[in-house]
Motif scaffolding. Sequence first.
Motif, PDB file in Angstrom:
ATOM      1  N   ALA A 266       0.756  -0.923   0.064  1.00 46.46           N
ATOM      2  CA  ALA A 266       0.056  -0.198  -0.053  1.00 46.46           C
ATOM      3  C   ALA A 266       0.344   1.263   0.196  1.00 46.46           C
ATOM      4  O   ALA A 266       0.266   1.817  -0.533  1.00 46.46           O
ATOM      5  CB  ALA A 266      -0.939   0.485   1.597  1.00 46.46           C
ATOM      6  N   GLU A 267       2.210   1.656   0.219  1.00 41.71           N
ATOM      7  CA  GLU A 267       2.869   2.041   0.521  1.00 41.71           C
ATOM      8  C   GLU A 267       3.061   2.608  -0.476  1.00 41.71           C
ATOM      9  O   GLU A 267       3.610   4.308  -0.637  1.00 41.71           O
ATOM     10  CB  GLU A 267       3.649   1.781   2.020  1.00 41.71           C
ATOM     11  CG  GLU A 267       3.530   1.762   3.045  1.00 41.71           C
ATOM     12  CD  GLU A 267       3.182   3.130   4.019  1.00 41.71           C
ATOM     13  OE1 GLU A 267       3.487   4.297   3.407  1.00 41.71           O
ATOM     14  OE2 GLU A 267       3.344   2.851   5.064  1.00 41.71           O
ATOM     15  N   THR A 268       3.619   1.291  -1.408  1.00 36.78           N
ATOM     16  CA  THR A 268       4.520   2.004  -2.808  1.00 36.78           C
ATOM     17  C   THR A 268       3.726   2.320  -3.246  1.00 36.78           C
ATOM     18  O   THR A 268       3.584   2.498  -4.528  1.00 36.78           O
ATOM     19  CB  THR A 268       5.715   0.519  -2.742  1.00 36.78           C
ATOM     20  OG1 THR A 268       6.353   0.484  -2.179  1.00 36.78           O
ATOM     21  CG2 THR A 268       5.813   0.420  -4.487  1.00 36.78           C
ATOM     22  N   ALA A 269       2.041   1.587  -3.420  1.00 37.47           N
ATOM     23  CA  ALA A 269       0.990   2.045  -3.816  1.00 37.47           C
ATOM     24  C   ALA A 269       0.691   2.961  -4.085  1.00 37.47           C
ATOM     25  O   ALA A 269       0.580   4.237  -5.470  1.00 37.47           O
ATOM     26  CB  ALA A 269      -0.426   1.427  -4.004  1.00 37.47           C
ATOM     27  N   PRO A 550      -4.805   0.749  -9.993  1.00 40.69           N
ATOM     28  CA  PRO A 550      -3.813  -0.400  -9.817  1.00 40.69           C
ATOM     29  C   PRO A 550      -3.167   0.001  -8.596  1.00 40.69           C
ATOM     30  O   PRO A 550      -2.664  -0.789  -7.984  1.00 40.69           O
ATOM     31  CB  PRO A 550      -2.576   1.124 -10.907  1.00 40.69           C
ATOM     32  CG  PRO A 550      -3.744   1.709 -12.184  1.00 40.69           C
ATOM     33  CD  PRO A 550      -4.891   1.774 -11.194  1.00 40.69           C
ATOM     34  N   VAL A 551      -3.515   1.351  -7.207  1.00 39.37           N
ATOM     35  CA  VAL A 551      -3.484   1.217  -6.626  1.00 39.37           C
ATOM     36  C   VAL A 551      -4.224  -0.044  -5.358  1.00 39.37           C
ATOM     37  O   VAL A 551      -3.440  -0.841  -5.048  1.00 39.37           O
ATOM     38  CB  VAL A 551      -4.015   2.503  -6.187  1.00 39.37           C
ATOM     39  CG1 VAL A 551      -3.487   2.814  -4.370  1.00 39.37           C
ATOM     40  CG2 VAL A 551      -3.481   4.317  -6.141  1.00 39.37           C
ATOM     41  N   VAL A 552      -5.414   0.131  -6.321  1.00 32.69           N
ATOM     42  CA  VAL A 552      -6.349  -0.970  -5.312  1.00 32.69           C
ATOM     43  C   VAL A 552      -5.889  -2.595  -5.268  1.00 32.69           C
ATOM     44  O   VAL A 552      -5.629  -3.296  -4.841  1.00 32.69           O
ATOM     45  CB  VAL A 552      -7.880  -1.403  -5.298  1.00 32.69           C
ATOM     46  CG1 VAL A 552      -8.708  -2.653  -5.129  1.00 32.69           C
ATOM     47  CG2 VAL A 552      -8.621   0.176  -4.915  1.00 32.69           C
ATOM     48  N   ALA A 553      -5.737  -3.110  -7.187  1.00 32.47           N
ATOM     49  CA  ALA A 553      -4.566  -4.139  -7.753  1.00 32.47           C
ATOM     50  C   ALA A 553      -3.434  -4.013  -7.151  1.00 32.47           C
ATOM     51  O   ALA A 553      -3.058  -5.352  -6.432  1.00 32.47           O
ATOM     52  CB  ALA A 553      -4.538  -4.342  -8.781  1.00 32.47           C
ATOM     53  N   ALA A 554      -2.423  -3.681  -6.652  1.00 38.18           N
ATOM     54  CA  ALA A 554      -0.994  -3.400  -5.859  1.00 38.18           C
ATOM     55  C   ALA A 554      -1.619  -4.054  -4.839  1.00 38.18           C
ATOM     56  O   ALA A 554      -1.153  -5.155  -4.220  1.00 38.18           O
ATOM     57  CB  ALA A 554      -0.069  -2.726  -6.193  1.00 38.18           C
ATOM     58  N   VAL A 555      -2.114  -3.257  -3.911  1.00 35.56           N
ATOM     59  CA  VAL A 555      -3.105  -4.284  -2.476  1.00 35.56           C
ATOM     60  C   VAL A 555      -3.948  -5.535  -2.628  1.00 35.56           C
ATOM     61  O   VAL A 555      -2.938  -6.309  -1.283  1.00 35.56           O
ATOM     62  CB  VAL A 555      -3.713  -3.029  -2.203  1.00 35.56           C
ATOM     63  CG1 VAL A 555      -4.283  -3.676   0.101  1.00 35.56           C
ATOM     64  CG2 VAL A 555      -3.419  -1.576  -1.605  1.00 35.56           C
ATOM     65  N   LEU A 556      -4.062  -5.374  -3.530  1.00 31.31           N
ATOM     66  CA  LEU A 556      -5.007  -6.603  -3.093  1.00 31.31           C
ATOM     67  C   LEU A 556      -3.869  -8.300  -3.705  1.00 31.31           C
ATOM     68  O   LEU A 556      -3.770  -9.305  -2.876  1.00 31.31           O
ATOM     69  CB  LEU A 556      -5.898  -6.642  -3.752  1.00 31.31           C
ATOM     70  CG  LEU A 556      -7.123  -6.890  -3.785  1.00 31.31           C
ATOM     71  CD1 LEU A 556      -8.054  -6.386  -4.850  1.00 31.31           C
ATOM     72  CD2 LEU A 556      -7.707  -6.080  -2.715  1.00 31.31           C
ATOM     73  N   ARG A 557      -2.673  -7.459  -4.780  1.00 33.82           N
ATOM     74  CA  ARG A 557      -2.208  -8.745  -4.791  1.00 33.82           C
ATOM     75  C   ARG A 557      -1.231  -9.653  -3.635  1.00 33.82           C
ATOM     76  O   ARG A 557      -0.741  -9.753  -3.637  1.00 33.82           O
ATOM     77  CB  ARG A 557      -1.592  -8.214  -6.169  1.00 33.82           C
ATOM     78  CG  ARG A 557      -1.496  -7.847  -7.524  1.00 33.82           C
ATOM     79  CD  ARG A 557      -0.629  -8.079  -8.627  1.00 33.82           C
ATOM     80  NE  ARG A 557       0.390  -7.202  -8.778  1.00 33.82           N
ATOM     81  CZ  ARG A 557      -0.385  -5.303  -8.998  1.00 33.82           C
ATOM     82  NH1 ARG A 557      -1.272  -5.295  -9.672  1.00 33.82           N
ATOM     83  NH2 ARG A 557       0.984  -4.173  -8.820  1.00 33.82           N
TER      84      ARG A 557
END
Length: 559
Positions: A266-269, A550-557
């Motif tokens: 999340a921090e990175t996204a 893309p932010v949500v997708a990164a967190v879900l991954r």
Amino acid sequence: MRGGAKIGLVGGVFAVVVGGVGYGAYNVWTGLNSTGGSGSGDDSNTTQAAPARTGPPSDDEISATAKDFLAAWAAGDADKASQLTNNAVDSQPLLAGYRTDAHVSKVTLTPGAVNGATVPYTVKATISYDGKTKPWSYSSSLTVVRGLTTGKALVDWKPSVIHPDLKKGETIRTGEAASAQIKAVDRNGTELTKEKYPSLGPVLDTLRERYGNKAGGKPGIETDIEGAASADASADSTPARTLVVLSKGKPALLHTTLDAGVQAAAETAVKQFSESSVAAVSASTGEIRAIANHRADAFNAATQGKLAPGSTMKIMTAAMLINNGLASENSSILCPVSVMWHSQTFHNLNNFSIPGGTLATSFARSCNTAFIKPLGRFSDRHLDPDTALPSTAQKYFGIGKTWNVGIPSFDGSVPQTTGPNTAAAMIGQGLVQMNPLNMASVTATARNGTFHQPIIVPKSLLDGDRATAQSLPYNTAQQLRDMMHTTATASYGTGTVAMSSVGGYKGAKTGSAEVDQQGKSNSWFTGFSDDLAAAAVVQSGGHGGDAAGPVVAAVLRAG
């Protein structure tokens, strides 16, 4: 209290060292020629030796004013230093408190190269309290402006002159901390620190304030920035922020529901976009797995923001339509280019329409008119269009109830409305207000079928009860999951591109919320993958799938 001062050069630039040398032997007070102030600093000189100067301060005035101000401050002469600012009333207590409240016993102020009217400087100080001493160093800056009435060159007063993190209404104090320090760990025992997870800074400060003593810690001696009471009752007071630790006391071990891996993602996204926030929760428990923000104001918008959520609201609108027999996922529903409600016309993005569509296709393609047009049939079923959606939001999704999260939170608002605002609420506009934590919880409820109020600490630490809600009818919850799955996987789904890299059983909903006098809409996206639900907003980010997706997708991954 006045201390001695020694004036000299440090590294080729002017410095003031407070110590045992007699201050009276050196004339550093060259910027003021009067018997005292009238309260503002700007009008303190009653001598009319020359007409007041106008225009920006000259280079010589800027250097001389900065030198005189820093000299007086370093010498501990708050009265003189404050008279060299354009706000003596506000500056004097903070300048005096640097000695009496912060217990600074020695300070060296070293100006850097002047940049226009701004003078940066470094501070090297010693804090002494109850037999304990600790060095303290940091950098700040001041700006010199022309006094409005006297024409003098004066320091433009802001609390950040004292310390860059100091804000209006706050003070710096040294003494026994109000609460013990904490060693916060995630659900797997990994330590969570501000340095590794910057977005958690205000969260960890609040957790310490609320639970440091309760979790078995013992306060130490610290220099803190003490927060001012917030004007927003839902925000609580600002927790103290530690600047220097003179003695640690006994830190408390505090278990949280966060997940270090999800938090890191999340921090990175959020760093991909300015003014972005994201939150993630477990659908089956409501436990918060991540909170992250990337904002210029450092505000925790992920849990305290208040923004229209756009079409992500259609999750709750769809639930209301299904529960009241006005639609089902496979039933035909009109999606015209536009629709009118109480003399206001609502359009679809780019004025598209869906001939012969269903609720599922309108949900997946985010057709606004399909979710407003059924309002015309409410009277046939003896429904009140102004209360049906607020009732659904509170009854099944816990929105509008008071949450007990463990940190300050705004718990969402779907108020009763009239006229065009009723139609606007159906598509997440008008008076509806949400934040990423609210929408992550809405998505978790759709995924799980039952609302679990978000929490960030073990239930045993929470004071009071958590909010509860009725479970969604099974058939309604299943249809919501189906439609969100279609949105995340079908070729025509607005969330398919963003969710393409996400595995597991997944679903999504996009949203673009228009804001008055804002050229670009706010980008919203919410989704789930197996048991993890997440939502994000990127202000002025445009379409939901473009920025927030893309932010949500990164967190879900990461989950």
